[in-house]
Design a protein around this motif. Structure first.
Motif, mmCIF file in Angstrom:
data_model
loop_
_atom_site.group_PDB
_atom_site.id
_atom_site.type_symbol
_atom_site.label_atom_id
_atom_site.label_comp_id
_atom_site.label_asym_id
_atom_site.label_seq_id
_atom_site.Cartn_x
_atom_site.Cartn_y
_atom_site.Cartn_z
ATOM 1 N N ALA A 188 0.848 -1.196 0.000
ATOM 2 C CA ALA A 188 0.000 0.000 0.000
ATOM 3 C C ALA A 188 0.879 1.240 0.000
ATOM 4 O O ALA A 188 2.009 1.223 0.468
ATOM 5 N N GLY A 189 0.363 2.295 -0.546
ATOM 6 C CA GLY A 189 1.101 3.555 -0.617
ATOM 7 C C GLY A 189 1.780 3.704 -1.950
ATOM 8 O O GLY A 189 1.251 4.336 -2.857
ATOM 9 N N ASP A 190 2.945 3.042 -2.110
ATOM 10 C CA ASP A 190 3.706 3.206 -3.352
ATOM 11 C C ASP A 190 3.425 2.128 -4.393
ATOM 12 O O ASP A 190 3.867 2.235 -5.532
ATOM 13 N N GLY A 191 2.705 1.059 -4.030
ATOM 14 C CA GLY A 191 2.365 0.016 -5.000
ATOM 15 C C GLY A 191 3.511 -0.893 -5.387
ATOM 16 O O GLY A 191 3.403 -1.653 -6.349
ATOM 17 N N ALA A 192 4.609 -0.858 -4.645
ATOM 18 C CA ALA A 192 5.766 -1.697 -4.992
ATOM 19 C C ALA A 192 5.399 -3.180 -4.894
ATOM 20 O O ALA A 192 4.718 -3.598 -3.958
ATOM 21 N N PRO A 193 5.858 -4.005 -5.862
ATOM 22 C CA PRO A 193 5.608 -5.445 -5.785
ATOM 23 C C PRO A 193 6.357 -6.049 -4.600
ATOM 24 O O PRO A 193 7.460 -5.612 -4.271
ATOM 25 N N LEU A 194 5.739 -7.040 -3.951
ATOM 26 C CA LEU A 194 6.328 -7.672 -2.776
ATOM 27 C C LEU A 194 6.717 -9.109 -3.079
ATOM 28 O O LEU A 194 5.849 -9.961 -3.322
ATOM 29 N N ALA A 195 8.010 -9.362 -3.082
ATOM 30 C CA ALA A 195 8.541 -10.705 -3.356
ATOM 31 C C ALA A 195 8.534 -11.556 -2.096
ATOM 32 O O ALA A 195 8.623 -11.044 -0.981
ATOM 33 N N GLY A 196 8.442 -12.881 -2.287
ATOM 34 C CA GLY A 196 8.572 -13.821 -1.186
ATOM 35 C C GLY A 196 7.424 -13.824 -0.193
ATOM 36 O O GLY A 196 7.589 -14.274 0.937
ATOM 37 N N GLN A 197 6.269 -13.330 -0.593
ATOM 38 C CA GLN A 197 5.114 -13.286 0.308
ATOM 39 C C GLN A 197 4.264 -14.549 0.145
ATOM 40 O O GLN A 197 4.013 -15.002 -0.965
ATOM 41 N N ARG A 198 3.804 -15.080 1.267
ATOM 42 C CA ARG A 198 3.040 -16.328 1.301
ATOM 43 C C ARG A 198 1.562 -16.055 1.061
ATOM 44 O O ARG A 198 0.950 -15.238 1.743
ATOM 45 N N ILE A 199 0.988 -16.760 0.081
ATOM 46 C CA ILE A 199 -0.437 -16.691 -0.207
ATOM 47 C C ILE A 199 -1.006 -18.099 -0.065
ATOM 48 O O ILE A 199 -0.546 -19.025 -0.736
ATOM 49 N N GLN A 200 -1.997 -18.242 0.820
ATOM 50 C CA GLN A 200 -2.682 -19.527 0.958
ATOM 51 C C GLN A 200 -3.924 -19.518 0.073
ATOM 52 O O GLN A 200 -4.612 -18.498 -0.030
ATOM 53 N N ILE A 201 -4.191 -20.660 -0.572
ATOM 54 C CA ILE A 201 -5.310 -20.804 -1.496
ATOM 55 C C ILE A 201 -6.091 -22.053 -1.125
ATOM 56 O O ILE A 201 -5.504 -23.091 -0.828
ATOM 57 N N TRP A 202 -7.429 -21.944 -1.148
ATOM 58 C CA TRP A 202 -8.289 -23.104 -0.926
ATOM 59 C C TRP A 202 -9.632 -22.851 -1.603
ATOM 60 O O TRP A 202 -10.003 -21.721 -1.868
ATOM 61 N N ALA A 203 -10.339 -23.944 -1.895
ATOM 62 C CA ALA A 203 -11.629 -23.823 -2.580
ATOM 63 C C ALA A 203 -12.370 -25.147 -2.549
ATOM 64 O O ALA A 203 -11.785 -26.201 -2.260
ATOM 65 N N HIS A 204 -13.649 -25.085 -2.881
ATOM 66 C CA HIS A 204 -14.451 -26.287 -3.126
ATOM 67 C C HIS A 204 -14.141 -26.688 -4.569
ATOM 68 O O HIS A 204 -14.335 -25.895 -5.491
#
Length: 139
Positions: free
Chosen positions: A49-65
């Motif tokens: 947020a703020g400058d919009g810089a891309p963030l490397a190495g960040q963990r995203i969890q995904i789940w679905a039916h």
């Protein structure tokens, strides 16, 4: 994916958690190469947020039916990390409608930034791809 860097941009607003996004969240889902047999792609971006810089190495969890399990099943959950451009991509089984809507669940839960839960709905249950984008605020 059509992502364009916003580095240097001012006032990029943070993403707010979506209602229902945390449903069936399982903290600590493992980082995986693929969830199940695959065939469907979940992807997106993570920026600051703020400058919009891309963030490397960040963990995203995904789940679905999906065609292989319900969103509450541990085998329906997995996590991935963003690349140097803040992009993530994870293959998973085909998402199927739950409660009348084909949708996925995603969480930023690395801890460095505020946790955000998303619940994007697919335009069609026949789609083979869904995108979600995170703009994060430091914790």
């Amino acid at each position: 994916m059509g992502f364009q860097s916003s580095v240097g941009a001012a006032n990029v607003k943070p993403t707010k958690s979506m209602r229902g996004g945390a449903n069936n969240y399982l903290p600590g889902a493992p980082i995986v190469e693929r969830i199940g047999q695959g065939g469907f792609w979940m992807s997106g971006t993570v920026r600051r947020a703020g400058d919009g810089a891309p963030l490397a190495g960040q963990r995203i969890q995904i789940w679905a039916h999906t065609t292989e399990g319900h969103e509450r099943d541990p085998h329906s959950h997995g996590a991935t990390l963003t690349d140097a451009n803040g992009v993530f991509r994870l293959e998973m089984p085909q998402i199927v409608p739950a409660f009348g809507q084909p949708h996925g669940h995603l969480a930023y839960d690395s801890g460095e930034y505020e946790t955000v839960f998303l619940r994007p709905v697919m335009p069609s249950a026949r789609d083979k791809h869904l995108e979600a984008h995170f703009v994060l605020t430091p914790a």
